[in-house]
Each structure stands twice: as C-alpha cells, then as structure tokens.
Design a protein around this motif. Structure first.
Motif: not given
Length: 464
Positions: A140-142, A172-174, A177-186, A259-264
């Motif tokens: 779904e993220h992808i 890099s957004n994908i 999302s895994v590492l930081f739990g968020k994506r950034l607009k282009y 646990i939201r993402d990898f960092l957590d």
C-alpha cells in the motif's frame, strides 16, 4: 649519495616489491597476475574493471589473487566458492577506508565493519518484517508512491525527459516511510534537498574511490581533491543531520506500545541494552545505519528501474512482450500486485536477466577478519525462463542482492518495489528514445553501475 648507489637502492626496492607481490615464501599462494611495485595491477585494469576481473578468471581460475594498490584481493567468480566464503565469519569485514565518515560509536563497536554487523542485520530484518516487508501493508505504501509518480509522469508525455528525476524522490519516500514513518511531497524543499545530497554523494564518492586501495594516501588524496573531499564530508554530515533530527523527534515522542517505524524500534533496543558494556546498539550507530539504509534503499531500486526503462526504449520487442503479459494478467485499469508476478514469467525473467546483465553492484567487496581457507567448483551459464516460457527458473547462483552474512537486508522490499514500479509504469506508458537519438546502454560505475543520464519519451497507453 652517488648515481650508482641510487640505482642500486632503486633496484633493491623493486626486487623486494616484486618478491612481496609474487609471494615468495613458505605458504602456498593463490595464482594471479603480477602487477607493478606500489600500484599493483591497477594500471592494467580497464574502466569496466568488473569485466576485466572476470576475463582474468579464464586464465587463473575462479579463485585467484590480485594486488590493487596496497591491498591484496581475492577474486571469486564462482557461485559455490562465493557461497562458501560469504557464509563464514572471516569474510564479514567491510572497509574502514571508504569515503564515508562513520561515528565514533560505529567505529569503536565495529557495528558496520566487523562481526557485530550480524546482530545489527538480524535486528534490522526483524524490524522490517514487523513493519510489513513483503506484506500487503508495504504494498500500500508503494502503491501510494507509484500513483503519485504516474500522475507526474503523465504531465510530461511526449516531452524528452530524464526519468530518474521523477524516480529518485519516489523511491526515497518509500524507505523514508519505513525508517522515519513519514513521506515528503515531491515539491517539499526538504525532499528536494535530500535527493540533491544523495545524487551529489554518489558522484563525489566515485572520485575518491582510490582511497580504498591506497589508504596510506588519504592525507595526499584529501589535499589533491581538497574541494571534493571536504564537500563529501559536508554532504554526509547534512544527511546525517537530517537523521539526527528525526532520531531526536522520535526520542521525544517514543511510545513503547506504539512502534511507528524503524527508528522507534531501534531506540527501544538502545534503551533495553543500557548498561550492557558489549552492546553495539548506540544512537551513533543508528545515525549511520539510517543514513545507509536511506541512501541504499533509494539508489539501488531507482537504478534497476532506470535500466529497465532504458532497455525497453532500446528494445521495443522486449517492451511489447512485457506489456502483452501485463494486459493479459493485470489489464490496463487495475493496479498491479506482488502476487501478479506468479503469472508473469516473462516480466520476472526480464528483471532477472537485467540484474544479471547490469548487476547494480558488480564489485562486491569484503574484508577478511581472520586467516581462512576457501575452495570450490565451476558453474554453468545462467538462464531464467523455462523452455516453454511458462515458468521463471532462477538458479541458486542468481544473487543480485549478494549471499551469506553480508547479503542485503532490504532484499524483500527491493524485489517488490522493482516489480511494481516496472509493471505500473509500462502498464500506463510506452517508453522510447527521443527522435533521431539512440539509447546508450553503456553503464557508468560509481557506487553502483547505472545507466548514463539520458532523456526518454513517454507515450500514454490508452485503456481499451
């Protein structure tokens, strides 16, 4: 010192160097070419060093030694030998001389360069699995990223464009999302800055690669390439600063029950290991780890998709067969899924063949951590499609993500990304060379083997 003495000293140095290179001693040494004093075999390598090293194996066998600069390398061109080697702890080392600045904690614990990488990798894979690697949640993220990518690409139909400009932020957004739990607009300034830094690092690292083979030249290299050397340190520090800010934010908002993402997950592991003098789970290691995953997770998938689009533009018959399979299995209006690959053998075989022909990291270097022995056998040529064309046949020795204890921990995510990006793009667009131009399929070897930056044309495939 007179001329005769100078000549004598020079000859003595050359003789000693040759003896060291050829290994005149009591131990049986591997076969291999003899290079020159100081520089070794480097002057005889071509730009496509990975091809030259393979050619040398025809003379010296699938396991031979070669001296590059001040380093003695063992070259393995046989899968059985490689598998045996990379399954041993002795072959788990990574260079400390690469143009990457690690934190003090990373260097002290050897979390990246030595045996402690085993527990770092084990934990990372466990976290990735918990976060949905290989599952519907990750798809779904992808899908979200690809749909936005397709919209942006549709705005450039008919206009020659370098497609990597669109692919870089999408991929890099994908991983973000895994590492930081968020994506950034282009169009987010932070997004654009990060992508610019990643591109700049890849370019600069190539100019400083000689440092790997001449670690004792580091002070001289930093002087000769002072501008590049200081800039690469700045680039890496800026990327790490972004990771530090994310880590700091995650620490302030950490909830052990969510646990939201990898960092957590990693920060909780750091807390659990407080007081353990042998732990390698440190915040400094997390900074380097997240930076590494972010860069690698963005670059490798992008380069693979970039290559496939270039190939489709250069070989229309390949593109048409892939699209015919897409039309039959997926259609033109439904978004593809990872499960679709099971009914798309030609598409899967094409991706496998691409990864064989243009291996993203053709020179996979390891450092031995201790004395060890190695032996193996010859293997036949690879093929990926059954004779009837109905099944994908992936031999055990098809290893684009490497093998053993240093294999890529993000393999499952990368495989899904590559398949979905390629299928989704070719489902919606035809790719071709601009008018009166040919596709250049020569690779450029830096950190990865990537296609030369060039423009492609997109044409919309209409829903029937």
């Amino acid at each position: 010192m007179n001329l005769i003495t100078l000549i004598f000293v020079a000859l003595l140095v050359i003789i000693i160097s040759v003896l060291l290179i050829t290994g005149k001693g009591t131990r049986k040494r591997l076969p291999g070419p003899i290079g020159l004093p100081i520089v070794g075999y480097i002057p005889f390598l071509t730009k496509k060093s990975y091809i030259k090293l393979t050619e040398l194996s025809k003379k010296y066998g699938p396991l031979y030694s070669i001296r590059l600069g001040s380093l003695d390398l063992v070259v393995i061109t046989n899968y059985d030998i490689m598998k045996e080697a990379f399954s041993k702890d002795a072959f788990m080392g990574k260079s400390k001389n690469a143009p990457i600045q690690f934190s003090e904690e990373t260097l002290r614990t050897e979390a990246f360069t030595g045996l402690p990488w085993k527990e770092q990798k084990r934990f990372s894979i466990h976290m990735f699995n918990n976060l949905g690697f290989g599952k519907t949640r990750m798809e779904e993220h992808i899908k979200e990223e690809i749909l936005e990518l397709l919209e942006i690409m549709s705005e450039h139909v008919g206009k020659p464009k370098s497609l990597s400009v669109f692919l870089i932020p999408s991929m890099s957004n994908i991983i973000a999302s895994v590492l930081f739990g968020k994506r950034l607009k282009y169009n987010d300034p932070e997004r654009q800055k990060l992508d610019s830094l990643l591109r700049e690092f890849a370019k600069l690292a190539g100019t400083l690669s000689a440092q790997t083979f001449f670690p004792w030249l580091k002070p001289l290299m930093s002087y000769i390439y002072s501008k590049n050397y200081s800039r690469i340190i700045e680039v890496l520090e800026e990327i790490k600063d972004y990771c530090r800010k994310e880590i700091k934010h995650h620490e302030a908002t950490l909830d052990p029950n969510n646990i939201r993402d990898f960092l957590d997950g990693y920060l909780l592991e750091v807390q659990k290991k407080i007081g353990d003098p042998n732990t390698t789970f440190k915040k400094g290691v997390l900074e380097d780890l997240s930076r590494g995953f972010f860069a690698a997770g963005s670059e490798t998938v992008r380069v693979t998709v970039d290559w496939m689009l270039c190939i489709c533009a250069a070989y229309s018959e390949v593109q048409k067969r892939i699209q015919a399979e897409i039309d039959e299995v997926v259609g033109r209006d439904r978004f593809p899924t990872w499960q679709d690959r099971l009914r798309m053998p030609y598409t899967e075989a094409s991706i496998a063949e691409l990864m064989r022909w243009r291996t993203i990291v053709p020179l996979n270097m390891r450092y031995t951590l201790e004395n060890t022995e190695l032996n193996g056998y010859f293997i036949p040529k690879e093929r990926f499609l059954s004779p009837d064309g109905q099944k994908v046949v992936k031999p055990e020795y098809a290893i684009p993500f490497s093998v053993g204890k240093r294999s890529c921990p993000g393999k499952s995510l990368a495989e899904i990304e590559v398949f979905l990006y390629i299928v989704a793009i070719l489902q919606k667009f035809e790719v071709s060379a601009p008018p009166n131009k040919e596709i250049d399929l020569e690779g450029e070897l830096g950190i990865s083997l990537q296609p030369k930056r060039q423009e492609l044309c997109l044409k919309t495939r209409h829903i029937y």
